[in-house]
Design a protein around this motif. Structure first.
Motif, PDB file in Angstrom:
ATOM      1  N   LEU A   1       0.870  -1.167   0.000  1.00  0.00           N
ATOM      2  CA  LEU A   1       0.000   0.000   0.000  1.00  0.00           C
ATOM      3  C   LEU A   1       0.911   1.223   0.000  1.00  0.00           C
ATOM      4  CD1 LEU A   1      -2.758   1.401   0.240  1.00  0.00           C
ATOM      5  CD2 LEU A   1      -2.494   1.252   2.745  1.00  0.00           C
ATOM      6  N   VAL A   2       0.805   2.053  -1.051  1.00  0.00           N
ATOM      7  CA  VAL A   2       1.706   3.182  -1.191  1.00  0.00           C
ATOM      8  C   VAL A   2       0.919   4.487  -1.306  1.00  0.00           C
ATOM      9  CG1 VAL A   2       3.428   1.728  -2.315  1.00  0.00           C
ATOM     10  CG2 VAL A   2       1.845   3.070  -3.712  1.00  0.00           C
ATOM     11  N   HIS A   3       1.588   5.569  -0.914  1.00  0.00           N
ATOM     12  CA  HIS A   3       1.020   6.917  -1.053  1.00  0.00           C
ATOM     13  C   HIS A   3       1.953   7.702  -1.966  1.00  0.00           C
ATOM     14  CE1 HIS A   3       0.398  11.163   0.041  1.00  0.00           C
ATOM     15  NE2 HIS A   3      -0.861  10.806   0.292  1.00  0.00           N
ATOM     16  N   TYR A   4       1.399   8.269  -3.044  1.00  0.00           N
ATOM     17  CA  TYR A   4       2.238   8.995  -3.998  1.00  0.00           C
ATOM     18  C   TYR A   4       1.434  10.140  -4.602  1.00  0.00           C
ATOM     19  CZ  TYR A   4       5.577   9.769  -7.837  1.00  0.00           C
ATOM     20  OH  TYR A   4       6.493  10.323  -8.706  1.00  0.00           O
ATOM     21  N   ARG A   5       1.952  11.364  -4.398  1.00  0.00           N
ATOM     22  CA  ARG A   5       1.317  12.569  -4.923  1.00  0.00           C
ATOM     23  C   ARG A   5      -0.144  12.686  -4.493  1.00  0.00           C
ATOM     24  NH1 ARG A   5       3.876  13.044 -11.091  1.00  0.00           N
ATOM     25  NH2 ARG A   5       6.044  13.346 -10.408  1.00  0.00           N
ATOM     26  N   GLY A   6      -0.346  12.413  -3.198  1.00  0.00           N
ATOM     27  CA  GLY A   6      -1.674  12.599  -2.610  1.00  0.00           C
ATOM     28  C   GLY A   6      -2.653  11.478  -2.830  1.00  0.00           C
ATOM     29  N   VAL A   7      -2.231  10.396  -3.482  1.00  0.00           N
ATOM     30  CA  VAL A   7      -3.149   9.296  -3.816  1.00  0.00           C
ATOM     31  C   VAL A   7      -2.626   7.984  -3.234  1.00  0.00           C
ATOM     32  CG1 VAL A   7      -4.192   7.985  -5.700  1.00  0.00           C
ATOM     33  CG2 VAL A   7      -3.851  10.458  -5.932  1.00  0.00           C
ATOM     34  N   TYR A   8      -3.536   7.198  -2.637  1.00  0.00           N
ATOM     35  CA  TYR A   8      -3.201   5.853  -2.175  1.00  0.00           C
ATOM     36  C   TYR A   8      -3.507   4.836  -3.274  1.00  0.00           C
ATOM     37  CZ  TYR A   8      -2.523   7.047   2.754  1.00  0.00           C
ATOM     38  OH  TYR A   8      -2.045   7.554   3.934  1.00  0.00           O
ATOM     39  N   ARG A   9      -2.648   3.844  -3.412  1.00  0.00           N
ATOM     40  CA  ARG A   9      -2.954   2.739  -4.323  1.00  0.00           C
ATOM     41  C   ARG A   9      -2.125   1.523  -3.911  1.00  0.00           C
ATOM     42  NH1 ARG A   9       0.692   2.321  -8.877  1.00  0.00           N
ATOM     43  NH2 ARG A   9       2.281   3.959  -8.874  1.00  0.00           N
ATOM     44  N   TYR A  10      -2.490   0.376  -4.459  1.00  0.00           N
ATOM     45  CA  TYR A  10      -1.761  -0.856  -4.192  1.00  0.00           C
ATOM     46  C   TYR A  10      -0.823  -1.159  -5.360  1.00  0.00           C
ATOM     47  CZ  TYR A  10      -4.682  -1.913  -0.161  1.00  0.00           C
ATOM     48  OH  TYR A  10      -5.297  -1.874   1.061  1.00  0.00           O
ATOM     49  N   VAL A  11       0.379  -1.594  -5.015  1.00  0.00           N
ATOM     50  CA  VAL A  11       1.369  -1.971  -6.015  1.00  0.00           C
ATOM     51  C   VAL A  11       1.748  -3.430  -5.786  1.00  0.00           C
ATOM     52  CG1 VAL A  11       3.712  -1.599  -6.882  1.00  0.00           C
ATOM     53  CG2 VAL A  11       2.281   0.364  -6.243  1.00  0.00           C
ATOM     54  N   ILE A  12       1.682  -4.222  -6.823  1.00  0.00           N
ATOM     55  CA  ILE A  12       2.093  -5.622  -6.745  1.00  0.00           C
ATOM     56  C   ILE A  12       3.474  -5.769  -7.370  1.00  0.00           C
ATOM     57  CG2 ILE A  12       1.591  -7.969  -7.556  1.00  0.00           C
ATOM     58  CD1 ILE A  12      -1.375  -7.253  -7.448  1.00  0.00           C
ATOM     59  N   PHE A  13       4.360  -6.442  -6.676  1.00  0.00           N
ATOM     60  CA  PHE A  13       5.705  -6.685  -7.211  1.00  0.00           C
ATOM     61  C   PHE A  13       6.148  -8.086  -6.808  1.00  0.00           C
ATOM     62  CE2 PHE A  13       6.120  -4.705  -3.093  1.00  0.00           C
ATOM     63  CZ  PHE A  13       7.142  -5.403  -2.469  1.00  0.00           C
ATOM     64  N   TYR A  14       7.147  -8.585  -7.493  1.00  0.00           N
ATOM     65  CA  TYR A  14       7.582  -9.962  -7.300  1.00  0.00           C
ATOM     66  C   TYR A  14       9.063 -10.004  -6.908  1.00  0.00           C
ATOM     67  CZ  TYR A  14       3.224 -11.380  -9.473  1.00  0.00           C
ATOM     68  OH  TYR A  14       1.885 -11.563  -9.744  1.00  0.00           O
ATOM     69  N   ILE A  15       9.374 -10.903  -6.008  1.00  0.00           N
ATOM     70  CA  ILE A  15      10.761 -11.182  -5.636  1.00  0.00           C
ATOM     71  C   ILE A  15      11.092 -12.581  -6.169  1.00  0.00           C
ATOM     72  CG2 ILE A  15      12.390 -11.566  -3.751  1.00  0.00           C
ATOM     73  CD1 ILE A  15      10.844  -9.532  -2.130  1.00  0.00           C
ATOM     74  N   ARG A  16      12.038 -12.649  -7.064  1.00  0.00           N
ATOM     75  CA  ARG A  16      12.356 -13.931  -7.715  1.00  0.00           C
ATOM     76  C   ARG A  16      13.476 -14.635  -6.953  1.00  0.00           C
ATOM     77  NH1 ARG A  16       7.867 -14.612 -10.708  1.00  0.00           N
ATOM     78  NH2 ARG A  16       7.484 -12.806 -12.039  1.00  0.00           N
TER      79      ARG A  16
END
Length: 469
Positions: A454-469
């Motif tokens: 869960l990230v906050h960027y430029r006043g907006v919250y959103r979810y970011v999905i990323f992978y660790i290989r």
């Protein structure tokens, strides 16, 4: 006046001769599934009273065949000025050769040595005292302890018996065995000069130092060789010397066999080193502080100053202002003690923690997680991604609302695999639904495979999905 400096006791013999000072992990190789069958004798070397000894020859006869010479070679390219590189002119390739020592610890060919003896090697040869030669392969290396494990193919090979290095005392007689300066196997004698010595050899890799210091002569070529007690048992792996001249002046250092063998088992079984992580922030309990926390000024321990949320200790009975006195019955009095003690215990292990709270002793259990920085470059949350706690200064610089809290991304390398999904100035509030305000906790909740933040960027919250290989 010459200033003493730490020198690794390996030896290069090519035209590019010099000390092997780097601590870069060698390429990972295929890890065999079988475990070595080790001989262990954990009893103390003596009960404190010893008869007069006129020779140690019979004792050393049993261990000397297990100490081998390790010859390495790698291809290096000569450096040329930038002007010539722009013209497509490359430096000539040359073979760089080096040598050190090693110790067979199993009859089927596992050999303990130093990481700096084998780092970057294209080829490894192992030479026995009876002139037998074997080709070796790297099983794994650990730059943070300067331990490496290599293997040769063979059966019924001579192997060392391991002692319990925690039983060492200053004054115990010891022998260093190796191949100094490539003159052939050499035995030198001395005593244990100090234990738990930390001299900053591995600071560049945030390493773990717990050296045995000895005055038994150690020189270039002794790296990876054996430090033996008076009963012929392996107590350490010789690693470095402190010297003004790159020669022996009676200050040598060996990695305790308990530490080396724990790294060896992890490398053989998994191909990596997984260190335990407890998740506590502490301060040394001084005599002045002791009175304020209801204990005597002679009390040794570590005062808990913080329990980062999501860490293993936060899920136990421990509280801020508790004084940790021991882990699994072994005392801890400095932060290095605690870090080293916990790092030698595999993740997932439950440890017993003795503590003092309000002047009264207590005991609890903590199940360790994996140390977050094991597989990340030092100071990074993810490969190529640096993140720091969100301070007032960073909040003001990035115009971030006071209600937002977490880790702010301060740097992303161009070659980072996360450069497209993450941005500098982005605040990570949660990883895998766990609040993160501390980088260590953030690393601890990361998992191999899919992660969600869960990230906050430029006043907006959103979810970011990323992978660790």
């Amino acid at each position: 006046m010459k200033i003493p400096k730490v020198v690794f006791a390996s030896f290069l013999v090519s035209a590019l001769a010099g000390l092997s000072l780097g601590l870069i992990a060698a390429d990972k190789k295929t890890t065999p599934a079988t475990k070595p069958d080790l001989k262990v004798d954990s009893s103390p070397v003596s009960a404190g009273k010893s008869p007069v000894v006129t020779s140690y020859a019979d004792i050393l006869d049993s261990i000397r065949p297990a100490v081998v010479s390790v010859y390495s070679s790698k291809t290096v390219r000569q450096q040329v000025p930038e002007f010539f590189r722009r013209q497509g002119i490359q430096g000539r390739e040359q073979k760089q050769r080096g040598m050190g020592s090693g110790v067979l610890v199993s009859a089927d060919g596992y050999i303990l040595t130093n990481n700096h003896v084998v780092e970057g090697a294209d080829e490894l040869k192992v030479l026995f005292t009876d002139e037998r030669e074997f080709t070796a392969k790297i099983i794994g290396t650990d730059p943070k302890t300067d331990v490496a494990i290599i293997k040769i193919e063979g059966e019924n090979l001579p192997s060392a018996t391991l002692a319990d290095s925690d039983n060492l005392r200053v004054g115990d007689v010891v022998f260093a065995i190796g191949n100094p300066l490539d003159v052939g196997q050499t035995v030198t004698m001395g005593i244990v000069s100090a234990t738990s010595r930390r001299v900053g050899i591995l600071d560049d890799v945030a390493g773990y130092e717990d050296f045995i210091q000895t005055d038994a002569a150690i020189n270039q070529g002794n790296s990876g060789g054996a430090l033996i007690d008076a009963r012929g048992r392996l107590i350490g792996i010789n690693s470095a010397i402190l010297s003004t001249s790159q020669g022996n002046i009676g200050i040598g250092f060996a990695i305790p066999i308990n530490l080396a063998s724990s790294i060896m088992h992890s490398l053989i079984e998994t191909g990596t080193v997984a260190r335990g992580y407890m998740g506590v922030e502490t301060d040394v309990l001084t005599a002045e502080m002791a009175e304020s926390f209801g204990v005597s000024k002679d009390t040794k321990g570590l005062l808990i100053t913080n329990l980062p949320p999501g860490g293993p200790a936060s899920k136990s009975d421990l509280k801020r202002e508790d004084i940790i006195t021991s882990i699994n019955g072994k005392s801890v009095s400095t932060r290095d003690d605690l870090r080293l003690r916990i790092a030698q215990i595999p993740p997932g292990t439950t440890v017993t923690v003795d503590y003092i709270r309000n002047g009264k002793p207590g005991q609890t259990e903590v199940t360790l997680a994996q140390r977050p920085d094991d597989n990340a470059r030092f100071g990074e949350l993810l490969p190529g991604v640096k993140a720091d706690p969100l301070t007032d200064e960073l909040r003001q610089q990035n115009r971030i609302d006071g209600r937002v809290d977490g880790l702010i991304i301060t740097e992303i390398a161009e070659d980072s695999p996360y450069a497209e999904s993450l941005r500098v100035g982005m605040v990570i509030e949660q990883i895998n639904r766990t609040p993160v305000t501390d980088a260590a906790v953030a690393r601890a909740v990361l998992v191999n495979g899919r992660n969600i933040a869960l990230v906050h960027y430029r006043g907006v919250y959103r979810y970011v999905i990323f992978y660790i290989r």
